[in-house]
Design a protein around this motif. Structure first.
Motif, PDB file in Angstrom:
ATOM      1  N   THR A  52       0.855  -1.183   0.000  1.00  0.00           N
ATOM      2  CA  THR A  52       0.000   0.000   0.000  1.00  0.00           C
ATOM      3  C   THR A  52       0.889   1.230   0.000  1.00  0.00           C
ATOM      4  OG1 THR A  52      -0.051   0.155   2.409  1.00  0.00           O
ATOM      5  CG2 THR A  52      -1.747  -1.231   1.371  1.00  0.00           C
ATOM      6  N   SER A  53       0.285   2.398  -0.136  1.00  0.00           N
ATOM      7  CA  SER A  53       1.086   3.624  -0.123  1.00  0.00           C
ATOM      8  C   SER A  53       1.784   3.796   1.233  1.00  0.00           C
ATOM      9  CB  SER A  53       0.226   4.842  -0.432  1.00  0.00           C
ATOM     10  OG  SER A  53      -0.825   4.962   0.506  1.00  0.00           O
ATOM     11  N   ASN A  61       4.809   1.357   1.271  1.00  0.00           N
ATOM     12  CA  ASN A  61       5.856   1.699   0.304  1.00  0.00           C
ATOM     13  C   ASN A  61       6.892   2.664   0.876  1.00  0.00           C
ATOM     14  OD1 ASN A  61       5.011   0.059  -1.784  1.00  0.00           O
ATOM     15  ND2 ASN A  61       3.671   1.612  -2.651  1.00  0.00           N
TER      16      ASN A  61
END
Length: 107
Positions: free
Chosen positions: A25-26, A29
Motif C-alpha cells: 500500500t502507499s 511503500n
C-alpha cells in the motif's frame, strides 16, 4: 465437474500460494528496511514483527526474499513504523530469520 478433477491437485497447491501474496500500500511503500544500526539509533522502537509465511520455504529464494520484504513493510506500516531493522535487508540474505524490529523515525 468430472473435467475439473484432474485440476484438483494443482488447485490445492496454487490456491494457498496465491493467498500468501502480500499487497503493498502507499503506507507500506515508504517503510525502509535496514540492517544498519546507525540508521535507527535516533528512532523510537515500536515492536517486533515477523515477515514469515508458511510457503516461503517452497519459493525460490529471490522470490521468498521479495515476499518477506513486502510482508515486513506491510506489518511495519500497520504499526505506524517507518523503518524495520532486519537481516532481510542484506542483499545476501539466505534466511532463515524473517524477523524485524519496527521503528518510527523522524517527526
Amino acid at each position: 465437474m468430472p473435467r475439473l478433477i484432474p485440476l484438483l491437485p494443482a488447485l490445492l497447491v496454487l490456491g494457498p500460494m496465491l493467498g500468501a501474496c502480500a499487497i503493498a500500500t502507499s503506507r507500506s511503500n515508504i517503510v525502509v528496511l535496514t540492517d544498519n544500526k546507525a540508521v535507527i539509533e535516533p528512532c523510537t522502537k515500536l515492536g517486533e514483527i515477523d515477515g514469515a509465511a508458511e510457503l516461503h520455504s517452497v519459493l525460490v529464494l529471490d522470490k521468498a526474499r521479495d515476499a518477506t520484504i513486502s510482508r515486513l513493510k506491510i506489518r511495519a506500516a500497520d504499526l505506524g513504523g517507518t523503518h524495520v531493522f532486519t537481516t532481510v535487508a542484506d542483499i545476501k540474505w539466505k534466511g532463515p530469520s524473517t524477523a524485524g524490529t519496527v521503528y518510527k523515525c523522524g517527526a
